[in-house]
Design a protein around this motif. Structure first.
Motif, PDB file in Angstrom:
ATOM      1  N   ASN A 319       0.843  -1.197   0.000  1.00 15.00           N
ATOM      2  CA  ASN A 319       0.000   0.000   0.000  1.00 15.00           C
ATOM      3  C   ASN A 319       0.874   1.241   0.000  1.00 15.00           C
ATOM      4  O   ASN A 319       2.098   1.171   0.172  1.00 15.00           O
ATOM      5  N   GLY A 320       0.227   2.355  -0.195  1.00 19.36           N
ATOM      6  CA  GLY A 320       0.890   3.645  -0.140  1.00 19.36           C
ATOM      7  C   GLY A 320      -0.013   4.679   0.498  1.00 19.36           C
ATOM      8  O   GLY A 320      -1.235   4.548   0.469  1.00 19.36           O
ATOM      9  N   HIS A 321       0.589   5.685   1.111  1.00 19.45           N
ATOM     10  CA  HIS A 321      -0.162   6.788   1.738  1.00 19.45           C
ATOM     11  C   HIS A 321      -1.156   6.301   2.795  1.00 19.45           C
ATOM     12  O   HIS A 321      -2.257   6.827   2.937  1.00 19.45           O
ATOM     13  N   LEU A 322      -0.746   5.259   3.536  1.00 15.54           N
ATOM     14  CA  LEU A 322      -1.550   4.761   4.642  1.00 15.54           C
ATOM     15  C   LEU A 322      -0.656   4.584   5.864  1.00 15.54           C
ATOM     16  O   LEU A 322       0.567   4.505   5.750  1.00 15.54           O
ATOM     17  N   ASP A 323      -1.280   4.528   7.032  1.00 15.38           N
ATOM     18  CA  ASP A 323      -0.553   4.309   8.274  1.00 15.38           C
ATOM     19  C   ASP A 323      -0.705   2.858   8.713  1.00 15.38           C
ATOM     20  O   ASP A 323      -1.570   2.130   8.228  1.00 15.38           O
ATOM     21  N   GLY A 324       0.128   2.448   9.668  1.00 16.36           N
ATOM     22  CA  GLY A 324       0.009   1.106  10.210  1.00 16.36           C
ATOM     23  C   GLY A 324       1.234   0.261   9.953  1.00 16.36           C
ATOM     24  O   GLY A 324       2.172   0.662   9.254  1.00 16.36           O
ATOM     25  N   GLN A 325       1.239  -0.951  10.516  1.00 11.37           N
ATOM     26  CA  GLN A 325       2.414  -1.816  10.457  1.00 11.37           C
ATOM     27  C   GLN A 325       2.748  -2.222   9.027  1.00 11.37           C
ATOM     28  O   GLN A 325       3.912  -2.200   8.621  1.00 11.37           O
ATOM     29  N   ILE A 326       1.734  -2.615   8.252  1.00 12.60           N
ATOM     30  CA  ILE A 326       1.995  -3.029   6.874  1.00 12.60           C
ATOM     31  C   ILE A 326       2.549  -1.862   6.076  1.00 12.60           C
ATOM     32  O   ILE A 326       3.459  -2.020   5.252  1.00 12.60           O
ATOM     33  N   ALA A 327       2.016  -0.650   6.318  1.00 12.20           N
ATOM     34  CA  ALA A 327       2.523   0.535   5.623  1.00 12.20           C
ATOM     35  C   ALA A 327       3.985   0.778   5.959  1.00 12.20           C
ATOM     36  O   ALA A 327       4.788   1.127   5.080  1.00 12.20           O
TER      37      ALA A 327
END
Length: 350
Positions: A319-327
Motif C-alpha cells: 500500500n501507499g499513503h496509509l498508516d500502520g504496520q503493513i505501511a
C-alpha cells in the motif's frame, strides 16, 4: 477490504525488467468506481499496461525550452545554517535561486572527507513538504541535496501556496505558470548546486523521490543528461486520463474537482503527466508502485512504470499513503530496494 500481506517474492522478468513483489495475491476484483477511494487492484490487472496517455504535440519542445530557461548555467546559492553533523557528513541548510524567481530552501549533506565521495543524490519530497533532511537515506559515500519545491516550505514568502490542495492548482491556467513546471525545474537547479558543492558527485548522480517528488522527478529526468539512475516511489501525476476518473484523498482530488469545473485546465495537465514524461527517460529507473493507495491512483503509478522504455525494475508495494504496520514494512522495503538499485553494478542493469 483486506490489506495485502507483507511477504516478499523476488521474481525477474525477461530482458532489463525486474519485479520485486511485496505480495503475490491476485484475488481482489478490479473496480473503476470513482466512489471507492480504497479500491485494491489485482497485481495481474496492474501489470497489464493501459493504453498510453495522449500527449501534446509540442511536449518535447515545451520541456526542452523549460530546461534551457531554468536548468542550464550556474545557480546562485549560500549556506544559511549549519545543522548537527553526522559521523560521516557535514549538514547545512542552504538557500538557492529558484526557477520561480524567489529564494528556495534545501538541505545539503556532504561527506566530511572529499575523497570519500563516490555518488550524488537529489532527493525529492512528498506533498507533506520538507523541514529537514532524511539522514537515513544518504550512504557514507554520497553527497546529497534535499530541495524543497517552490512554495512547499511554510513561511518562505513564495508566490505559490504551501497547502497541497492549493499548491497543486497554483498557476494551472497556463502551462508556463503552473507550479509543477517550477518544481521540476528546481530539481535541475538543486542538482547544479549539489555538483557545485561536491564536484566528485558528478561521477554518479542519481534522483530519488516519492509521491509528489516521484511524479515531479519523472517530469524532470528526461531533459537532464547528468542523471545516472532514478528511483520513483508511489509516483503521482501518472496518466491523468485515468487518475481524473477516481476520487482520492490527496491533492489529486483538488485537481479532479477543478477540472470538472474548469475543463480547459485538462489541456495544461497534458504537459505535466508523469507517464508521458516517463516515455522519454533513458536512464535505468526503479519504481515502487502500490496496489492499494487512497491518495495516488495505483493505475497511475503503474502507468509510469509501463511507460519507461529503458532498463527498469519494479517493487510492488502492499500500500501507499496509509498508516500502520503493513505501511511501515512497505515503506521500508521500497527504500531498501531503491538503495540496492542504486548500488548495483552497471552490468547488472544491462
Amino acid at each position: 477490504m483486506h490489506p495485502l500481506c507483507d511477504s516478499v517474492n523476488g521474481n525477474a522478468t525477461s530482458g532489463a525488467d525486474s519485479v520485486d513483489h511485496a505480495d503475490s495475491r491476485e484475488d481482489h476484483a478490479v473496480t473503476n468506481s470513482p466512489s471507492e477511494e480504497l479500491t485494491e487492484y489485482s497485481v495481474t490487472a496492474l501489470l497489464t499496461p493501459p493504453g498510453p496517455p495522449e500527449e501534446p504535440a509540442d511536449f518535447d519542445e515545451f520541456w526542452r525550452g523549460t530546461f534551457e530557461a531554468y536548468g542550464a548555467g550556474r545557480v546562485g546559492w549560500e549556506a544559511t545554517r549549519d545543522l548537527d553533523a553526522t559521523e560521516t557528513h557535514q549538514v547545512r541548510q542552504i538557500r538557492f535561486d529558484s526557477s520561480a524567481g524567489e529564494p528556495a530552501v534545501a538541505f545539503l549533506m556532504v561527506p566530511r572527507l572529499e575523497a570519500a565521495i563516490r555518488r550524488g543524490l537529489v532527493i525529492g519530497h512528498g506533498y507533506g513538504g520538507r523541514t529537514a533532511p532524511d539522514l537515513d537515506q544518504v550512504p557514507a559515500d554520497t553527497a546529497a541535496i534535499f530541495p524543497a519545491a517552490p512554495g512547499t516550505l511554510p513561511n518562505t514568502g513564495s508566490r505559490f501556496p504551501a497547502l497541497p490542495d492549493e499548491h497543486v492548482l497554483a498557476g494551472i491556467a497556463h502551462r508556463d505558470t503552473y507550479s509543477h513546471r517550477f518544481a521540476a525545474a528546481d530539481v535541475w537547479r538543486a542538482a547544479t548546486v549539489l555538483l557545485d558543492a561536491a564536484p566528485a558527485a558528478a561521477a554518479a548522480l542519481d534522483f530519488s523521490g516519492g509521491s509528489f517528488g516521484g511524479g515531479i522527478g519523472a517530469m524532470a529526468l528526461p531533459w537532464d543528461a547528468r542523471f545516472r539512475r532514478a528511483s520513483l516511489d508511489v509516483p503521482s501525476f501518472g496518466h491523468h486520463a485515468i487518475r481524473l476518473t477516481r476520487r482520492c484523498t490527496g491533492s489529486g482530488e483538488a485537481v479532479r474537482q477543478h477540472v470538472q469545473e474548469h475543463p480547459e485546465a485538462r489541456e495544461v495537465l497534458g504537459y505535466f503527466d508523469a507517464a508521458v514524461a516517463a516515455r522519454r527517460i533513458r536512464v535505468p529507473v526503479h519504481v515502487a508502485a502500490a496496489v492499494l493507495d487512497p491518495a495516488v491512483d495505483p493505475r497511475g503509478q503503474f502507468a509510469v512504470f509501463h511507460a519507461l522504455t529503458g532498463p527498469k525494475r519494479l517493487t510492488v508495494r502492499a500500500n501507499g499513503h496509509l498508516d500502520g504496520q503493513i505501511a511501515e514494512v512497505s515503506e521500508r522495503m521500497a527504500r531498501q530496494h531503491a538503495a540496492d538499485f542504486f548500488a548495483l553494478p552497471d552490468d547488472r542493469l544491462a
